[in-house]
Design a protein around this motif. Structure first.
Motif, PDB file in Angstrom:
ATOM      1  N   PHE A  21      -2.128 -21.698 -21.095  1.00 12.05           N
ATOM      2  CA  PHE A  21      -2.155 -20.636 -20.081  1.00 12.05           C
ATOM      3  C   PHE A  21      -1.456 -19.373 -20.588  1.00 12.05           C
ATOM      4  CE2 PHE A  21      -2.860 -24.020 -16.789  1.00 12.05           C
ATOM      5  CZ  PHE A  21      -4.050 -23.498 -16.315  1.00 12.05           C
ATOM      6  N   LEU A  22      -0.323 -19.569 -21.285  1.00 14.83           N
ATOM      7  CA  LEU A  22       0.427 -18.425 -21.807  1.00 14.83           C
ATOM      8  C   LEU A  22      -0.442 -17.613 -22.770  1.00 14.83           C
ATOM      9  CD1 LEU A  22       4.166 -18.492 -22.833  1.00 14.83           C
ATOM     10  CD2 LEU A  22       2.506 -17.231 -24.193  1.00 14.83           C
ATOM     11  N   ALA A  23      -1.105 -18.329 -23.693  1.00 13.49           N
ATOM     12  CA  ALA A  23      -1.964 -17.645 -24.664  1.00 13.49           C
ATOM     13  C   ALA A  23      -3.131 -16.943 -23.979  1.00 13.49           C
ATOM     14  CB  ALA A  23      -2.478 -18.652 -25.687  1.00 13.49           C
ATOM     15  N   GLU A  34       4.915 -10.845 -15.861  1.00 10.48           N
ATOM     16  CA  GLU A  34       3.897 -11.463 -15.016  1.00 10.48           C
ATOM     17  C   GLU A  34       3.659 -12.921 -15.403  1.00 10.48           C
ATOM     18  OE1 GLU A  34       1.006  -7.681 -13.906  1.00 10.48           O
ATOM     19  OE2 GLU A  34       0.820  -8.633 -15.871  1.00 10.48           O
ATOM     20  N   ILE A  35       3.646 -13.163 -16.711  1.00 12.58           N
ATOM     21  CA  ILE A  35       3.431 -14.533 -17.199  1.00 12.58           C
ATOM     22  C   ILE A  35       4.589 -15.429 -16.785  1.00 12.58           C
ATOM     23  CG2 ILE A  35       3.184 -15.954 -19.273  1.00 12.58           C
ATOM     24  CD1 ILE A  35       1.806 -13.562 -20.603  1.00 12.58           C
ATOM     25  N   ALA A  36       5.828 -14.890 -16.875  1.00 13.87           N
ATOM     26  CA  ALA A  36       7.010 -15.671 -16.491  1.00 13.87           C
ATOM     27  C   ALA A  36       6.951 -16.063 -15.026  1.00 13.87           C
ATOM     28  CB  ALA A  36       8.287 -14.880 -16.797  1.00 13.87           C
ATOM     29  N   GLU A  37       6.507 -15.141 -14.194  1.00 12.95           N
ATOM     30  CA  GLU A  37       6.406 -15.438 -12.762  1.00 12.95           C
ATOM     31  C   GLU A  37       5.332 -16.487 -12.494  1.00 12.95           C
ATOM     32  OE1 GLU A  37       5.711 -11.796 -10.747  1.00 12.95           O
ATOM     33  OE2 GLU A  37       7.746 -11.003 -11.065  1.00 12.95           O
ATOM     34  N   LEU A  38       4.189 -16.378 -13.201  1.00  4.29           N
ATOM     35  CA  LEU A  38       3.105 -17.338 -13.002  1.00  4.29           C
ATOM     36  C   LEU A  38       3.492 -18.740 -13.480  1.00  4.29           C
ATOM     37  CD1 LEU A  38       0.073 -15.125 -14.142  1.00  4.29           C
ATOM     38  CD2 LEU A  38       0.488 -15.999 -11.831  1.00  4.29           C
ATOM     39  N   LEU A  39       4.236 -18.810 -14.586  1.00  2.00           N
ATOM     40  CA  LEU A  39       4.630 -20.102 -15.131  1.00  2.00           C
ATOM     41  C   LEU A  39       5.902 -20.649 -14.487  1.00  2.00           C
ATOM     42  CD1 LEU A  39       4.007 -19.625 -18.978  1.00  2.00           C
ATOM     43  CD2 LEU A  39       2.666 -21.001 -17.399  1.00  2.00           C
ATOM     44  N   GLY A  40       6.682 -19.757 -13.812  1.00  2.00           N
ATOM     45  CA  GLY A  40       7.969 -20.194 -13.272  1.00  2.00           C
ATOM     46  C   GLY A  40       8.976 -20.425 -14.376  1.00  2.00           C
ATOM     47  N   SER A  45      12.356 -16.674 -22.563  1.00  2.00           N
ATOM     48  CA  SER A  45      11.607 -17.696 -23.313  1.00  2.00           C
ATOM     49  C   SER A  45      10.137 -17.300 -23.432  1.00  2.00           C
ATOM     50  CB  SER A  45      11.736 -19.056 -22.634  1.00  2.00           C
ATOM     51  OG  SER A  45      11.087 -19.060 -21.386  1.00  2.00           O
ATOM     52  N   VAL A  46       9.576 -16.710 -22.359  1.00  2.00           N
ATOM     53  CA  VAL A  46       8.184 -16.243 -22.418  1.00  2.00           C
ATOM     54  C   VAL A  46       8.052 -15.145 -23.454  1.00  2.00           C
ATOM     55  CG1 VAL A  46       6.336 -15.083 -21.133  1.00  2.00           C
ATOM     56  CG2 VAL A  46       7.662 -16.894 -20.042  1.00  2.00           C
TER      57      VAL A  46
END
Length: 373
Positions: A21-23, A34-40, A45-46
């Motif tokens: 998902f990150l990639a 935005e990615i950090a919020e989506l992944l929690g 680290s993101v």
């Protein structure tokens, strides 16, 4: 007053799904926040994962660059095939000739490596009958006429398939060893081991004297061996007539009693026996009709393309269990040959004759020339 201990959150590695998902989101242009919020996940680290993906570079190839491009290899393969067609087996096409024809300046070893990379290696030429254009036309007509016949035609309508063969007689351990070595196709070895024990077999044209050969006249059907006859003397009109009248005709009537008054047999163009006047008269007398093979077509006779080879294979397999001191008389060897042949499984015989349908289809596609068997 005791000091308050702060509990640390356990570290958890990114799962494979999270990395995917990150990639994906990074490629879509989403920011690390935005990615950090989506992944929690923690932003830091993101950000480290995004930075690592962005900094990845294509690994540099190790070693010397290839001396030939893919197009040049294509040109070598194409030129090799063209030169081989032009040579038409009259001379051997070498790697040096291919290099010259392809107008390349690389060494011969590089040309060989290019051919090997495409699965092209130097193999012994396959031996096939030399045919005229008339022969090929006859083969094409045969394939066109019988290629559409159902499997039942070959298994039931054709009552017998005829052929003759000379069998060498091997009576002792030395003869059996020679016969076994002749069947070996090859061995795994390094270039320097070519003459070592286990990598050498007798030449095909080597003259040996292990015992007088025996000629066998045989007829098979889609289920069994109908006739197995040791020919006395030379194969001629008298022996052919004897085989048709005294052996084949009774065997056909026994195999299909009260079902057929006429019989159909497949045979080749042997002028000394099958097509002699005496043999033709005997066939007419016993109502035996002939499905005649085109000339120089052993690839259309089930005995030639399969039965004899299987018989020899079974004979050599039996001999592997023999003691070195074991000796057979000539009559014992011929009797073992007969028993091995007559015990051939019905399933094998049926598969053998039914393969004629596929062979006719392939022969038609090859326009009467050789086809891949």
């Amino acid at each position: 007053m005791p000091r308050k201990v702060q509990k640390k959150t356990a570290f958890r590695h990114y799962s494979g799904e999270e990395k995917e998902f990150l990639a994906k989101w990074h490629e879509e242009g989403k920011t690390p926040t935005e990615i950090a919020e989506l992944l929690g996940r923690d932003l830091s680290s993101v950000f480290r994962h995004v930075k690592a993906m962005s900094s990845k570079k294509k690994a540099k190839p190790v070693g010397r660059p290839p001396s030939l491009s893919s197009k040049e290899v294509d040109r070598i393969v194409s030129k090799a095939k063209d030169l081989i067609k032009v040579a038409d087996s009259k001379y051997q096409v070498t790697a040096s000739m291919i290099r010259t024809g392809a107008r390349l300046t690389c060494c011969v070893r590089t040309v060989l490596d290019a051919l090997h990379s495409r699965g092209l290696y130097l193999h012994p030429m396959r031996e096939k009958p030399v045919r005229t254009e008339e022969d090929e036309q006859c083969r094409l007509e045969f394939a066109t006429t019988y290629g559409a016949k159902p499997l039942s035609f070959w298994a039931k309508t054709v009552d017998a398939y005829l052929d003759n063969k000379w069998f060498p007689v091997y009576l002792n351990a030395r003869g059996r060893a020679y016969a076994a070595k002749r069947t070996a196709r090859g061995s795994f070895r390094s270039p320097g081991d070519g003459l070592a024990k286990g990598h050498v077999k007798p030449r095909k044209n080597l003259k040996v004297n292990f015992g007088k050969s025996v000629m066998i006249s045989a007829a098979i059907s889609g289920s069994k061996v109908l006739v197995w006859h040791k020919v006395e003397g030379q194969w001629d009109a008298v022996n052919a007539s004897l085989m048709y009248g005294k052996l084949l005709a009774p065997a056909l009537r026994k195999a299909k009693p009260n079902l057929k008054r006429k019989f159909l047999v497949l045979e080749d163009n042997d002028p000394s026996g099958y097509k002699s006047k005496l043999a033709i008269a005997t066939k007419l007398e016993h109502k035996i009709n002939v499905l005649e093979l085109p000339r120089r077509s052993p690839d259309l006779n089930p005995l030639d393309y399969g039965f004899w080879a299987e018989l020899n294979k079974r004979m050599r397999k039996q001999e592997l269990t023999f003691r070195d001191t074991k000796k057979e008389t000539r009559d014992e060897y011929i009797e073992r040959l007969r028993q091995t042949a007559t015990r051939m499984p019905a399933k094998f015989c049926k598969a053998l004759v039914c393969s004629l349908k596929r062979r006719c289809v392939d022969l038609r596609a090859a326009e009467g020339r050789d086809f891949q068997e």
